[in-house]
Write a protein that holds these residues in place. Structure first.
Motif, PDB file in Angstrom:
ATOM      1  N   GLY A 164      -2.038   4.318 -15.905  1.00 41.82           N
ATOM      2  CA  GLY A 164      -2.173   5.758 -15.761  1.00 41.82           C
ATOM      3  C   GLY A 164      -2.779   6.223 -14.451  1.00 41.82           C
ATOM      4  O   GLY A 164      -3.028   7.416 -14.273  1.00 41.82           O
ATOM      5  N   LYS A 165      -3.001   5.313 -13.532  1.00 36.84           N
ATOM      6  CA  LYS A 165      -3.655   5.669 -12.264  1.00 36.84           C
ATOM      7  C   LYS A 165      -2.650   5.755 -11.128  1.00 36.84           C
ATOM      8  O   LYS A 165      -1.577   5.157 -11.164  1.00 36.84           O
ATOM      9  CB  LYS A 165      -4.743   4.650 -11.937  1.00 36.84           C
ATOM     10  CG  LYS A 165      -5.835   4.658 -12.993  1.00 36.84           C
ATOM     11  CD  LYS A 165      -7.083   3.996 -12.544  1.00 36.84           C
ATOM     12  CE  LYS A 165      -8.139   4.209 -13.620  1.00 36.84           C
ATOM     13  NZ  LYS A 165      -8.985   3.088 -13.797  1.00 36.84           N
ATOM     14  N   ASN A 166      -3.025   6.525 -10.102  1.00 35.85           N
ATOM     15  CA  ASN A 166      -2.243   6.632  -8.878  1.00 35.85           C
ATOM     16  C   ASN A 166      -2.651   5.486  -7.956  1.00 35.85           C
ATOM     17  O   ASN A 166      -3.781   5.464  -7.466  1.00 35.85           O
ATOM     18  CB  ASN A 166      -2.514   7.965  -8.177  1.00 35.85           C
ATOM     19  CG  ASN A 166      -2.101   9.135  -9.022  1.00 35.85           C
ATOM     20  OD1 ASN A 166      -0.988   9.178  -9.526  1.00 35.85           O
ATOM     21  ND2 ASN A 166      -3.005  10.093  -9.196  1.00 35.85           N
ATOM     22  N   VAL A 167      -1.749   4.553  -7.742  1.00 37.15           N
ATOM     23  CA  VAL A 167      -2.032   3.385  -6.913  1.00 37.15           C
ATOM     24  C   VAL A 167      -1.230   3.490  -5.623  1.00 37.15           C
ATOM     25  O   VAL A 167      -0.015   3.694  -5.660  1.00 37.15           O
ATOM     26  CB  VAL A 167      -1.674   2.071  -7.641  1.00 37.15           C
ATOM     27  CG1 VAL A 167      -1.843   0.870  -6.720  1.00 37.15           C
ATOM     28  CG2 VAL A 167      -2.526   1.910  -8.895  1.00 37.15           C
ATOM     29  N   ILE A 168      -1.928   3.369  -4.519  1.00 33.57           N
ATOM     30  CA  ILE A 168      -1.255   3.286  -3.229  1.00 33.57           C
ATOM     31  C   ILE A 168      -1.477   1.882  -2.699  1.00 33.57           C
ATOM     32  O   ILE A 168      -2.612   1.454  -2.474  1.00 33.57           O
ATOM     33  CB  ILE A 168      -1.788   4.337  -2.239  1.00 33.57           C
ATOM     34  CG1 ILE A 168      -1.514   5.734  -2.780  1.00 33.57           C
ATOM     35  CG2 ILE A 168      -1.135   4.133  -0.862  1.00 33.57           C
ATOM     36  CD1 ILE A 168      -2.047   6.851  -1.921  1.00 33.57           C
TER      37      ILE A 168
ATOM     38  N   LYS B 155      -6.900  14.703  -6.665  1.00 33.97           N
ATOM     39  CA  LYS B 155      -6.583  13.568  -7.537  1.00 33.97           C
ATOM     40  C   LYS B 155      -7.339  12.327  -7.088  1.00 33.97           C
ATOM     41  O   LYS B 155      -7.799  12.241  -5.961  1.00 33.97           O
ATOM     42  CB  LYS B 155      -5.073  13.275  -7.496  1.00 33.97           C
ATOM     43  CG  LYS B 155      -4.212  14.426  -7.967  1.00 33.97           C
ATOM     44  CD  LYS B 155      -2.746  14.087  -7.833  1.00 33.97           C
ATOM     45  CE  LYS B 155      -1.883  15.285  -8.214  1.00 33.97           C
ATOM     46  NZ  LYS B 155      -0.467  15.033  -7.961  1.00 33.97           N
ATOM     47  N   ASP B 156      -7.450  11.387  -8.001  1.00 35.03           N
ATOM     48  CA  ASP B 156      -8.050  10.094  -7.698  1.00 35.03           C
ATOM     49  C   ASP B 156      -6.941   9.099  -7.354  1.00 35.03           C
ATOM     50  O   ASP B 156      -5.845   9.165  -7.922  1.00 35.03           O
ATOM     51  CB  ASP B 156      -8.814   9.548  -8.910  1.00 35.03           C
ATOM     52  CG  ASP B 156      -9.991  10.423  -9.316  1.00 35.03           C
ATOM     53  OD1 ASP B 156     -10.413  11.265  -8.502  1.00 35.03           O
ATOM     54  OD2 ASP B 156     -10.474  10.260 -10.446  1.00 35.03           O
ATOM     55  N   ILE B 157      -7.246   8.179  -6.447  1.00 36.87           N
ATOM     56  CA  ILE B 157      -6.296   7.107  -6.133  1.00 36.87           C
ATOM     57  C   ILE B 157      -7.012   5.760  -6.148  1.00 36.87           C
ATOM     58  O   ILE B 157      -8.223   5.679  -5.951  1.00 36.87           O
ATOM     59  CB  ILE B 157      -5.594   7.298  -4.773  1.00 36.87           C
ATOM     60  CG1 ILE B 157      -6.596   7.251  -3.615  1.00 36.87           C
ATOM     61  CG2 ILE B 157      -4.771   8.567  -4.749  1.00 36.87           C
ATOM     62  CD1 ILE B 157      -5.934   7.160  -2.245  1.00 36.87           C
ATOM     63  N   VAL B 158      -6.220   4.743  -6.395  1.00 40.42           N
ATOM     64  CA  VAL B 158      -6.675   3.369  -6.215  1.00 40.42           C
ATOM     65  C   VAL B 158      -5.938   2.854  -4.984  1.00 40.42           C
ATOM     66  O   VAL B 158      -4.702   2.845  -4.955  1.00 40.42           O
ATOM     67  CB  VAL B 158      -6.336   2.478  -7.433  1.00 40.42           C
ATOM     68  CG1 VAL B 158      -6.711   1.021  -7.156  1.00 40.42           C
ATOM     69  CG2 VAL B 158      -7.030   2.985  -8.687  1.00 40.42           C
ATOM     70  N   LEU B 159      -6.683   2.484  -3.960  1.00 45.53           N
ATOM     71  CA  LEU B 159      -6.092   1.889  -2.770  1.00 45.53           C
ATOM     72  C   LEU B 159      -6.064   0.383  -3.006  1.00 45.53           C
ATOM     73  O   LEU B 159      -7.103  -0.270  -3.041  1.00 45.53           O
ATOM     74  CB  LEU B 159      -6.914   2.240  -1.529  1.00 45.53           C
ATOM     75  CG  LEU B 159      -6.302   1.919  -0.174  1.00 45.53           C
ATOM     76  CD1 LEU B 159      -5.001   2.693   0.034  1.00 45.53           C
ATOM     77  CD2 LEU B 159      -7.286   2.235   0.942  1.00 45.53           C
ATOM     78  N   MET B 160      -4.852  -0.136  -3.242  1.00 48.52           N
ATOM     79  CA  MET B 160      -4.682  -1.562  -3.521  1.00 48.52           C
ATOM     80  C   MET B 160      -4.440  -2.270  -2.193  1.00 48.52           C
ATOM     81  O   MET B 160      -3.367  -2.163  -1.597  1.00 48.52           O
ATOM     82  CB  MET B 160      -3.502  -1.783  -4.467  1.00 48.52           C
ATOM     83  CG  MET B 160      -3.349  -3.221  -4.929  1.00 48.52           C
ATOM     84  SD  MET B 160      -4.765  -3.834  -5.894  1.00 48.52           S
ATOM     85  CE  MET B 160      -4.551  -2.926  -7.426  1.00 48.52           C
ATOM     86  N   ILE B 161      -5.447  -2.974  -1.743  1.00 50.09           N
ATOM     87  CA  ILE B 161      -5.410  -3.626  -0.438  1.00 50.09           C
ATOM     88  C   ILE B 161      -4.847  -5.036  -0.604  1.00 50.09           C
ATOM     89  O   ILE B 161      -5.360  -5.828  -1.391  1.00 50.09           O
ATOM     90  CB  ILE B 161      -6.819  -3.661   0.175  1.00 50.09           C
ATOM     91  CG1 ILE B 161      -7.320  -2.214   0.343  1.00 50.09           C
ATOM     92  CG2 ILE B 161      -6.823  -4.410   1.500  1.00 50.09           C
ATOM     93  CD1 ILE B 161      -8.787  -2.094   0.653  1.00 50.09           C
ATOM     94  N   ILE B 162      -3.789  -5.306   0.132  1.00 52.55           N
ATOM     95  CA  ILE B 162      -3.132  -6.607   0.042  1.00 52.55           C
ATOM     96  C   ILE B 162      -3.739  -7.532   1.083  1.00 52.55           C
ATOM     97  O   ILE B 162      -3.643  -7.284   2.296  1.00 52.55           O
ATOM     98  CB  ILE B 162      -1.603  -6.463   0.232  1.00 52.55           C
ATOM     99  CG1 ILE B 162      -1.043  -5.412  -0.740  1.00 52.55           C
ATOM    100  CG2 ILE B 162      -0.923  -7.810   0.045  1.00 52.55           C
ATOM    101  CD1 ILE B 162      -1.351  -5.643  -2.212  1.00 52.55           C
TER     102      ILE B 162
END
Length: 177
Positions: free
Chosen positions: A90-94, A33-40
Protein backbone atom coordinates in the motif's frame (compact mmCIF):
# COMPACT_ATOMS: atom_id res chain seq x y z
CA UNK A 1 42.54 6.53 -11.29
CA UNK A 2 41.83 9.64 -13.37
CA UNK A 3 44.26 8.36 -16.03
CA UNK A 4 41.98 5.35 -16.49
CA UNK A 5 39.02 7.54 -17.45
CA UNK A 6 38.82 8.19 -21.18
CA UNK A 7 36.63 11.27 -20.87
CA UNK A 8 34.19 12.99 -18.54
CA UNK A 9 30.71 12.30 -19.89
CA UNK A 10 28.70 14.29 -17.32
CA UNK A 11 30.35 16.76 -14.97
CA UNK A 12 29.54 17.36 -11.32
CA UNK A 13 27.43 20.49 -11.81
CA UNK A 14 25.38 18.88 -14.61
CA UNK A 15 24.68 15.92 -12.30
CA UNK A 16 23.54 18.16 -9.45
CA UNK A 17 21.26 20.20 -11.72
CA UNK A 18 19.63 17.00 -13.00
CA UNK A 19 19.26 15.47 -9.52
CA UNK A 20 17.58 18.66 -8.32
CA UNK A 21 15.25 18.60 -11.34
CA UNK A 22 14.29 14.95 -10.67
CA UNK A 23 13.58 15.75 -7.02
CA UNK A 24 11.38 18.69 -8.04
CA UNK A 25 9.32 16.37 -10.23
CA UNK A 26 8.92 13.87 -7.38
CA UNK A 27 8.01 16.69 -4.96
CA UNK A 28 5.30 17.88 -7.35
CA UNK A 29 3.90 14.38 -8.00
CA UNK A 30 3.93 13.30 -4.35
CA UNK A 31 3.03 16.55 -2.58
CA UNK A 32 1.35 15.68 0.71
CA UNK A 33 2.15 11.97 0.33
CA UNK A 34 4.67 9.64 1.89
CA UNK A 35 7.20 7.73 -0.21
CA UNK A 36 9.63 4.92 0.34
CA UNK A 37 12.87 5.57 -1.52
CA UNK A 38 14.14 2.08 -2.35
CA UNK A 39 17.87 2.47 -2.84
CA UNK A 40 19.46 -0.21 -4.98
CA UNK A 41 22.89 -1.10 -3.66
CA UNK A 42 25.60 -0.31 -4.27
CA UNK A 43 25.78 1.99 -7.28
CA UNK A 44 22.82 4.24 -6.52
CA UNK A 45 23.86 5.24 -2.99
CA UNK A 46 25.53 8.52 -4.01
CA UNK A 47 22.68 9.48 -6.36
CA UNK A 48 20.07 8.60 -3.74
CA UNK A 49 21.82 10.58 -1.00
CA UNK A 50 21.83 13.69 -3.18
CA UNK A 51 18.28 13.10 -4.42
CA UNK A 52 16.78 12.83 -0.94
CA UNK A 53 18.41 16.11 0.12
CA UNK A 54 16.20 17.88 -2.44
CA UNK A 55 13.00 16.02 -1.52
CA UNK A 56 10.48 17.89 0.63
CA UNK A 57 7.96 15.06 0.96
CA UNK A 58 7.94 12.50 3.78
CA UNK A 59 10.62 9.97 2.83
CA UNK A 60 11.43 6.59 4.34
CA UNK A 61 14.60 4.91 3.15
CA UNK A 62 15.09 1.26 2.43
CA UNK A 63 17.80 -0.70 0.67
CA UNK A 64 17.88 -3.71 -1.62
CA UNK A 65 20.69 -5.47 -3.40
CA UNK A 66 19.56 -7.59 -6.32
CA UNK A 67 20.77 -9.25 -9.50
CA UNK A 68 19.36 -11.29 -12.34
CA UNK A 69 20.58 -14.76 -13.00
CA UNK A 70 20.03 -17.47 -15.53
CA UNK A 71 21.34 -17.80 -19.04
CA UNK A 72 22.97 -14.39 -19.53
CA UNK A 73 20.33 -12.97 -17.17
CA UNK A 74 17.72 -13.00 -19.94
CA UNK A 75 15.47 -15.09 -17.73
CA UNK A 76 14.79 -12.07 -15.56
CA UNK A 77 14.75 -14.27 -12.47
CA UNK A 78 15.57 -12.11 -9.50
CA UNK A 79 18.22 -13.02 -6.98
CA UNK A 80 17.82 -11.00 -3.79
CA UNK A 81 21.18 -10.43 -2.10
CA UNK A 82 19.73 -8.02 0.48
CA UNK A 83 16.00 -7.53 0.89
CA UNK A 84 14.28 -4.37 2.05
CA UNK A 85 13.07 -4.11 5.63
CA UNK A 86 9.97 -1.94 5.17
CA UNK A 87 6.57 -3.53 4.49
CA UNK A 88 5.74 -1.84 1.17
CA UNK A 89 2.13 -3.01 0.97
CA UNK A 90 0.00 0.00 0.00
CA UNK A 91 2.98 2.36 -0.06
CA UNK A 92 4.38 4.61 -2.77
CA UNK A 93 7.80 3.18 -3.61
CA UNK A 94 10.27 4.97 -5.81
CA UNK A 95 13.14 2.77 -6.89
CA UNK A 96 16.32 4.85 -7.02
CA UNK A 97 18.65 3.37 -9.61
CA UNK A 98 22.00 4.59 -10.87
CA UNK A 99 21.79 3.18 -14.39
CA UNK A 100 19.45 1.06 -16.47
CA UNK A 101 21.15 -1.20 -19.01
CA UNK A 102 19.24 -4.29 -20.15
CA UNK A 103 16.33 -3.60 -17.81
CA UNK A 104 16.04 -7.28 -16.87
CA UNK A 105 16.86 -6.92 -13.18
CA UNK A 106 14.82 -3.77 -12.72
CA UNK A 107 11.80 -5.25 -14.51
CA UNK A 108 11.88 -8.26 -12.18
CA UNK A 109 12.28 -6.00 -9.14
CA UNK A 110 9.27 -3.89 -10.13
CA UNK A 111 7.17 -7.07 -10.49
CA UNK A 112 8.30 -8.26 -7.05
CA UNK A 113 7.48 -4.97 -5.32
CA UNK A 114 4.08 -4.77 -7.04
CA UNK A 115 3.39 -8.35 -5.94
CA UNK A 116 4.14 -7.15 -2.40
CA UNK A 117 1.44 -4.50 -2.83
CA UNK A 118 3.54 -1.40 -3.56
CA UNK A 119 2.74 1.42 -5.97
CA UNK A 120 6.05 1.51 -7.84
CA UNK A 121 7.81 4.15 -9.92
CA UNK A 122 11.41 4.28 -11.12
CA UNK A 123 13.88 7.13 -10.81
CA UNK A 124 17.16 6.57 -12.60
CA UNK A 125 20.07 8.88 -13.12
CA UNK A 126 21.25 7.18 -16.31
CA UNK A 127 19.60 5.18 -19.06
CA UNK A 128 21.32 3.21 -21.83
CA UNK A 129 18.52 2.46 -24.30
CA UNK A 130 20.93 0.81 -26.76
CA UNK A 131 21.35 -2.04 -24.25
CA UNK A 132 17.66 -2.47 -23.38
CA UNK A 133 16.34 -6.04 -23.61
CA UNK A 134 13.22 -5.58 -21.49
CA UNK A 135 10.68 -2.76 -21.52
CA UNK A 136 10.92 -0.73 -18.33
CA UNK A 137 8.60 2.19 -17.58
CA UNK A 138 10.76 4.94 -16.10
CA UNK A 139 8.90 7.94 -14.72
CA UNK A 140 11.95 9.95 -13.66
CA UNK A 141 14.97 9.75 -15.96
CA UNK A 142 18.10 11.85 -15.72
CA UNK A 143 20.40 11.36 -18.68
CA UNK A 144 20.26 9.10 -21.70
CA UNK A 145 23.81 7.95 -22.41
CA UNK A 146 25.57 6.03 -25.18
CA UNK A 147 26.57 2.39 -24.86
CA UNK A 148 29.82 3.03 -23.00
CA UNK A 149 31.21 1.65 -19.75
CA UNK A 150 30.73 4.46 -17.23
CA UNK A 151 32.08 4.94 -13.73
CA UNK A 152 31.94 7.56 -11.01
CA UNK A 153 29.24 9.09 -8.84
CA UNK A 154 28.70 5.72 -7.16
CA UNK A 155 29.24 3.50 -10.19
CA UNK A 156 32.22 1.23 -10.28
CA UNK A 157 34.41 -1.17 -12.10
CA UNK A 158 35.66 -3.89 -9.74
CA UNK A 159 34.67 -1.71 -6.73
CA UNK A 160 36.85 1.18 -7.95
CA UNK A 161 35.96 4.68 -9.19
CA UNK A 162 32.77 5.08 -7.08
CA UNK A 163 34.19 8.19 -5.42
CA UNK A 164 34.65 10.22 -8.61
CA UNK A 165 32.39 13.31 -8.48
CA UNK A 166 31.56 13.02 -12.18
CA UNK A 167 30.49 10.27 -14.59
CA UNK A 168 33.27 9.23 -16.91
CA UNK A 169 33.80 6.72 -19.67
CA UNK A 170 36.29 4.07 -18.59
CA UNK A 171 39.12 3.28 -21.00
CA UNK A 172 38.56 -0.07 -22.69
CA UNK A 173 41.99 -1.37 -21.72
CA UNK A 174 41.01 -1.11 -18.06
CA UNK A 175 38.08 -3.52 -18.30
CA UNK A 176 39.16 -5.49 -21.35
CA UNK A 177 36.19 -4.43 -23.47
Amino acid sequence: MINEVQEILINESEIQEKVKYLAEQINKDYAGKDIVLMIILKGSVVFSADLMRYLNVNVSLDFMQVSSYGSSSVSGELKILKDGQIDVNGKNVIIAEDIIDSGNTLSALVKLLKKRGANVEICTLLSKPARRETQVDVKYEGFEIPDEFVVGYGMDYDERFRNLPYIGILKREVYGG
